[in-house]
Structure formats: C-alpha cells, structure tokens
Design an enzyme around this catalytic site. Structure first.
Site, PDB file in Angstrom:
ATOM      1  CB  CYS A  20      -3.021   3.323   0.877  1.00  0.00           C
ATOM      2  SG  CYS A  20      -2.546   2.449   2.379  1.00  0.00           S
ATOM      3  CE1 TYR A  50       3.834  -0.457   1.366  1.00  0.00           C
ATOM      4  CE2 TYR A  50       5.327   0.132   3.152  1.00  0.00           C
ATOM      5  CZ  TYR A  50       4.242   0.431   2.351  1.00  0.00           C
ATOM      6  OH  TYR A  50       3.550   1.597   2.527  1.00  0.00           O
ATOM      7  CD  GLU A  90       0.399   0.189  -1.299  1.00  0.00           C
ATOM      8  OE1 GLU A  90      -0.593   0.086  -0.547  1.00  0.00           O
ATOM      9  OE2 GLU A  90       1.416   0.830  -1.003  1.00  0.00           O
ATOM     10  CG  ASP A 100      -1.223   7.390   0.079  1.00  0.00           C
ATOM     11  OD1 ASP A 100      -0.377   7.876   0.862  1.00  0.00           O
ATOM     12  OD2 ASP A 100      -2.226   6.767   0.475  1.00  0.00           O
ATOM     13  CE1 TYR A 125       0.059   4.036  -1.712  1.00  0.00           C
ATOM     14  CE2 TYR A 125       1.720   5.534  -2.594  1.00  0.00           C
ATOM     15  CZ  TYR A 125       1.277   4.689  -1.594  1.00  0.00           C
ATOM     16  OH  TYR A 125       2.040   4.483  -0.468  1.00  0.00           O
ATOM     17  CB  CYS A 158      -7.958   4.819   6.151  1.00  0.00           C
ATOM     18  SG  CYS A 158      -9.103   4.464   4.814  1.00  0.00           S
ATOM     19  CB  CYS A 168     -21.138   3.059  -9.454  1.00  0.00           C
ATOM     20  SG  CYS A 168     -20.822   2.014 -10.864  1.00  0.00           S
TER      21      CYS A 168
HETATM   22  N1  MHO Z   1       0.936   7.107   3.278  1.00  0.00           N
HETATM   23  C1  MHO Z   1       0.905   5.796   3.857  1.00  0.00           C
HETATM   24  C2  MHO Z   1       0.625   4.762   2.829  1.00  0.00           C
HETATM   25  C3  MHO Z   1       0.634   3.386   3.338  1.00  0.00           C
HETATM   26  S1  MHO Z   1       0.073   2.322   2.175  1.00  0.00           S
HETATM   27  C4  MHO Z   1       0.275   0.776   2.689  1.00  0.00           C
HETATM   28  C5  MHO Z   1       2.226   5.533   4.544  1.00  0.00           C
HETATM   29  O1  MHO Z   1       3.267   5.884   3.980  1.00  0.00           O
HETATM   30  O2  MHO Z   1       2.215   4.980   5.628  1.00  0.00           O
HETATM   31  O3  MHO Z   1       0.846   2.513   0.978  1.00  0.00           O
END
Ligand code: MHO
Length: 237
Positions: A55, A86, A98, A133, A138, A201, A210
C-alpha cells in the site's frame, strides 16, 4: 464471474483495461510535507527512484522522511493500463503495482541507502501481497532508471536474501525491471498519511537488517531520520 477473477494472478496485456488517454484528475502542485514540487521537471542534479512495497500510503511516508529526499509522490507502475484510476488498479486488471516515486539528491543520500530502507521496510518474500493487502497491486517492485540502479538493486537483493534466509525466510519475490511510465495517483492519495495521520498503514518489515547498512556492500552512510520519522518508526513499519 468475470470481475471476481483472482487478483493475485498477473493479467496479460490483452486482458488489461484500456485506461484513459490522459489523466482524469488533478494532482497537487506541491508536496504536502516537504513543500517541494510534486511534478516534473525536477532540478537536473537530482535522481529518481521508483519502488513498490505494498500500500503506497505507508510506503511514501518512509521515503519523505529521509534527509536528502527532495520530493515523493505515489502512483501506479509496472502494468499496462495508461492513466489508470485507483478503482481500476484495485480491480486487478491494470497490471500496475502501487508505487512511490522518490526524487533525491545523490550528494546527500545514495540509491543504495534508499534500497536499504526499501528492503527493511517491508517483507519482500510475499509474492502478490503485502501483509493483509492482497493482489498484484501490492507486489514488491524496483523499477530502475539505469544500469547502475539495476546493479545496486540486484546486489542488495542477493545480499538481503541471504540475510533473510538466515532468519528463516524464503526467496525474495521483488520484481526488478526497467522503469516504464509512472502514473500519478489521485490527489487525495498524495502524502495521505500526513493528511490522515491515523490512517491505514499496512507496512511492516521483517526485522532483518539489510547488509548495506552494515557496511558489507558499501561503506554505510548513517541515514539521518527526522525526529518525526523516528517516532513514526516505532508505530508503523
Ligand atoms: N487496505 C487498504 C489499502 C489502501 S492502499 C492505498 C484499503 O483498502 O483501504 O492500497
């Protein structure tokens, strides 16, 4: 049903939505946090990087907090559909992930330093998802601007994969490919977590460092994070 196809399978170019000839929405002129231009052209002595790490709300914040970063923006990259919305990206039928565009001053922060933040901020072994997500939108990705960035991406991937293996993780699934078009996301997605501080978030790292940071690959440059960044690091990712 046609629209319920599984979003974790990458579509082919012929299956992709047609998109739009031009952007159909406005993007703010300035970065809401850094107050620098959000759109090109950028000053010539700066470099750009494009990363996908789930995300883009939390991902963008990670990068605008780094000293030496001039501006950041969120958008869609790596897919087929021109000027997507979107909603179209969420359908899983654009092929885009994204992504965050990072414009940085290479005199102040190196691309490898940004890569260290990238690898540590998320779990790059999850394939077509990041935490809760799920879907190709993603997937973890690095879209390189030139050969030097490609080499740095591949070298740090190999080193980080080894470090991850030592901690019991599987292979890195990050897509590493040449940068194609970066389509800016809608204005409300830009610096979203600044505008909505308690917003969602989903970003979470593996906790594995890393090797770039440890000076194994390059001499480590201590990244200087702002106080706000250090505070946020404790709460998210
Ligand atoms: N699980 C989140 C992701 C947002 S992100 C901009 C939502 O569906 O709001 O993908």
């Amino acid at each position: 049903m046609f629209f319920s196809r599984h979003k974790t399978k990458m579509i082919t170019p012929t299956e992709a939505l047609p998109g739009q000839e031009q952007r159909t929405f406005a993007v703010p002129e300035r970065h809401a946090v850094l107050d620098t231009p959000l759109n090109p052209p950028f000053p010539e002595d700066l470099n750009t990087a494009v990363f996908g790490l789930g995300c883009f709300w939390g991902a963008e914040r990670k990068f605008w907090q780094i000293d030496g970063v001039y501006t950041t923006a969120v958008g869609y990259a790596g897919g087929f559909t021109p000027n997507p919305t979107y909603g179209e990206v969420c359908s899983g039928r654009t092929g885009h992930t994204e992504a965050v565009l990072v414009v940085f001053d290479p005199e102040k922060v190196s691309y490898r330093d940004l890569l260290a933040v990238f690898w540590e901020a998320h779990d790059p072994t999850q394939g077509m998802r990041q935490g809760n997500d799920v879907g190709t939108q993603y997937r973890s990705a690095i879209y390189f601007a030139d050969d030097e960035q490609r080499r740095a991406a591949e070298e740090t991937r190999d080193a980080y994969e080894e470090a991850l293996r030592g901690a019991g993780y599987g292979s890195i699934s990050t897509e590493i490919a040449p940068a194609g078009p970066f389509y800016y996301a809608e204005g409300y997605h830009q610096q979203y977590l600044h505008k909505v501080p308690n917003g969602y978030c989903g970003l979470d790292g593996t906790g594995v460092s890393c090797p770039v940071r440890l000076g194994v690959i390059v001499d480590s440059v201590e990244l200087s994070l702002t106080d706000e960044a250090l505070d946020l690091e404790r709460h998210c990712g």
